[in-house]
Design a protein around this motif. Structure first.
Motif, PDB file in Angstrom:
ATOM      1  N   THR A   1      -4.223  10.199  -1.931  1.00 20.39           N
ATOM      2  CA  THR A   1      -3.772  11.351  -2.714  1.00 20.39           C
ATOM      3  C   THR A   1      -4.809  12.478  -2.664  1.00 20.39           C
ATOM      4  OG1 THR A   1      -2.547   9.886  -4.173  1.00 20.39           O
ATOM      5  CG2 THR A   1      -3.015  12.088  -5.019  1.00 20.39           C
TER       6      THR A   1
ATOM      7  N   ILE B   1       6.648   2.677   2.687  1.00 18.27           N
ATOM      8  CA  ILE B   1       7.683   3.464   2.011  1.00 18.27           C
ATOM      9  C   ILE B   1       9.086   3.100   2.470  1.00 18.27           C
ATOM     10  CG2 ILE B   1       6.087   5.405   1.641  1.00 18.27           C
ATOM     11  CD1 ILE B   1       7.537   6.836   3.964  1.00 18.27           C
TER      12      ILE B   1
ATOM     13  N   ALA C   1       0.248  -2.598  -7.551  1.00 16.77           N
ATOM     14  CA  ALA C   1       0.451  -2.481  -6.104  1.00 16.77           C
ATOM     15  C   ALA C   1       1.273  -3.657  -5.586  1.00 16.77           C
ATOM     16  CB  ALA C   1      -0.900  -2.420  -5.389  1.00 16.77           C
TER      17      ALA C   1
ATOM     18  N   ARG D   1       4.859  -3.505  -6.257  1.00 13.00           N
ATOM     19  CA  ARG D   1       5.624  -2.628  -5.354  1.00 13.00           C
ATOM     20  C   ARG D   1       6.424  -3.442  -4.335  1.00 13.00           C
ATOM     21  NH1 ARG D   1       5.105   2.430  -3.514  1.00 13.00           N
ATOM     22  NH2 ARG D   1       4.692   1.840  -1.366  1.00 13.00           N
TER      23      ARG D   1
ATOM     24  N   GLY E   1      -4.622   4.150  -2.461  1.00 11.81           N
ATOM     25  CA  GLY E   1      -3.625   5.182  -2.755  1.00 11.81           C
ATOM     26  C   GLY E   1      -4.252   6.411  -3.394  1.00 11.81           C
ATOM     27  N   GLU E   2      -5.250   6.192  -4.265  1.00 13.59           N
ATOM     28  CA  GLU E   2      -5.936   7.341  -4.880  1.00 13.59           C
ATOM     29  C   GLU E   2      -6.669   8.170  -3.831  1.00 13.59           C
ATOM     30  OE1 GLU E   2      -8.475   6.079  -8.074  1.00 13.59           O
ATOM     31  OE2 GLU E   2      -6.825   5.022  -9.075  1.00 13.59           O
TER      32      GLU E   2
ATOM     33  N   THR F   1       0.826  -1.215   0.000  1.00 13.42           N
ATOM     34  CA  THR F   1       0.000   0.000   0.000  1.00 13.42           C
ATOM     35  C   THR F   1       0.862   1.268   0.000  1.00 13.42           C
ATOM     36  OG1 THR F   1      -0.289  -0.200   2.398  1.00 13.42           O
ATOM     37  CG2 THR F   1      -2.025  -1.116   0.997  1.00 13.42           C
ATOM     38  N   HIS F   2       0.190   2.395  -0.279  1.00 13.39           N
ATOM     39  CA  HIS F   2       0.899   3.671  -0.467  1.00 13.39           C
ATOM     40  C   HIS F   2       1.704   4.086   0.757  1.00 13.39           C
ATOM     41  CE1 HIS F   2      -2.717   4.602   1.763  1.00 13.39           C
ATOM     42  NE2 HIS F   2      -2.067   5.639   2.233  1.00 13.39           N
ATOM     43  N   ASP F   3       1.288   3.620   1.954  1.00 10.28           N
ATOM     44  CA  ASP F   3       1.996   4.006   3.185  1.00 10.28           C
ATOM     45  C   ASP F   3       3.206   3.114   3.453  1.00 10.28           C
ATOM     46  OD1 ASP F   3       0.009   1.992   3.551  1.00 10.28           O
ATOM     47  OD2 ASP F   3       0.086   2.253   5.720  1.00 10.28           O
TER      48      ASP F   3
END
Lengths: 246, 246
Positions: free
Chosen positions: B196, A81, A116, A119, B192-193, A77-79
């Motif tokens: 954002t 990192i 995703a 990633r 993620g969208e 997921t986007h978090d």
């Protein structure tokens, strides 16, 4: 007598620990593993899912310790990192790693391997992969930094995978002496004298509080097993003497 | 909309945590208290009972955060060096404090107030005392640093004592959306969208592993309750849509 000194730090990455939502269980597990291997865990830091915070902490720790174990932030997921932050800390590129893609395909159907999930195959250049026997998505090991998942079951699997590859140091031996409800203040002076006589050892007094009373335990730790035994014997005799005079 | 941002760090002092002997329970308790007060806990460090390590960590943290909470190392034994380390970090003198002696005498008979116990009354100059309702020996508060005991029962009592005196910030609101066994990789792109679209919020996806499967929860956190509600509603609708198509 010379000892092999191997040191480590832990860097826990995750908003959920700092918010209180999740209680960390990885620090204790890594601490125990380090003890078993004779690795001296010297420092732990917990930082948020924030690239600057991760980079700063990682660079501070990796310069000072033999190993740095990180946990958290390597999912899809986007978090998540951590991998990018580690690449930035080392000043290396990061890209999709065919070895990691192959591992993901052991669990994920090719048609489900979306952007995703890919990633999770982004690995800093120069890193070795760390096997994940629970869910395949690997951790990685770059120079002296070992990057692992935050989910305890997965973290433990990765820790097991790297354990045979870690250089162990001279084992730290620990002996405990129960002081029961004898108050710390009653034995502190005598314990301090013993600690002074054994400058190479760490002698700690650890109270816990239950049923309305403090219960104390004295722990003697060091890499010279003979000295630990001698010091623990003196502590035991001292405590026994005080108990008799109570 | 403006928010009051109040930040904090925790510094855990103690060999016993790093050796794995004792599992820390204070970090989670302080994290929860900070959340309740709208204080953003940004970093935690755990260091050994080593003066240089304590001074370095304390000076790094107290320069960057509104508050620093320390736990551990304020008892009567030789390994309790936190008070002296804090005085050194601030460059102030430390000596026996009559206010602290008076508190100790509420629990300890005058004839039992030996040199070791008097060590617990050593307080850096300029510090306020922090009440200890469990066993009287106080913590202290100097500038933005709050020094507490390591025994959880005592730490919690001290945390209760200082809570009314802490400046709270704008509360962080959190809303959770259960994703069940829907895989993170299935919703990561859509999540993620949403993240954002809500740059002021922290949206995290948290897997746990039990009964052989990952169970996921999405948490939306932020200081703008309306935005948190909007984002959580979008997350909920997105997850519901994916569940239907499973």
């Amino acid at each position: 007598m010379t000892h092999d000194i191997v040191t480590a730090a832990v860097l826990v990455i995750g908003d959920e620990i700092l918010s209180g939502r999740t209680k960390d269980r990885n620090i204790g597990a890594i601490a125990e593993r380090c003890s078993e291997l004779g690795i001296d865990l010297r420092e732990v830091r917990i930082v948020a899912d924030d690239e600057d915070a991760i980079v700063a902490a990682l660079n501070a720790l990796r310069a000072r310790f033999t190993y740095v174990f990180t946990t958290g932030g390597i999912g899809p997921t986007h978090d998540d990192i951590t991998a990018d932050a580690v690449a930035k800390a080392f000043g290396v590129a990061i890209s999709e790693d065919p070895r990691a893609i192959a591992l993901l395909l052991q669990r994920i159907k090719p048609e489900d391997l979306n952007a995703a999930r890919r990633r999770m195959a982004r690995i800093p250049h120069g890193a070795a992969l760390v096997e994940n026997s629970v869910s395949k998505a690997p951790g990685f090991w770059i120079e002296n930094v070992i990057v692992m998942a935050g989910v305890p079951a997965v973290m433990n699997a990765m820790l097991d995978a790297v354990t045979p590859l870690l250089a162990g140091g001279t084992q730290t031996v620990a002996q405990s002496v129960a002081a029961g409800t004898l108050p710390e203040g009653a034995y502190a002076a005598a314990l301090g004298e013993i600690a002074t006589d054994f400058p190479g050892l760490a002698i700690g007094s650890y109270p816990s509080f239950r049923d309305g009373a403090f219960h104390n335990e004295i722990v003697v730790r060091g890499k010279d097993a003979g000295a630990v035994g001698d010091a623990a014997a003196r502590v035991g005799a001292m405590i026994a003497g005080l108990e008799q005079r109570r």
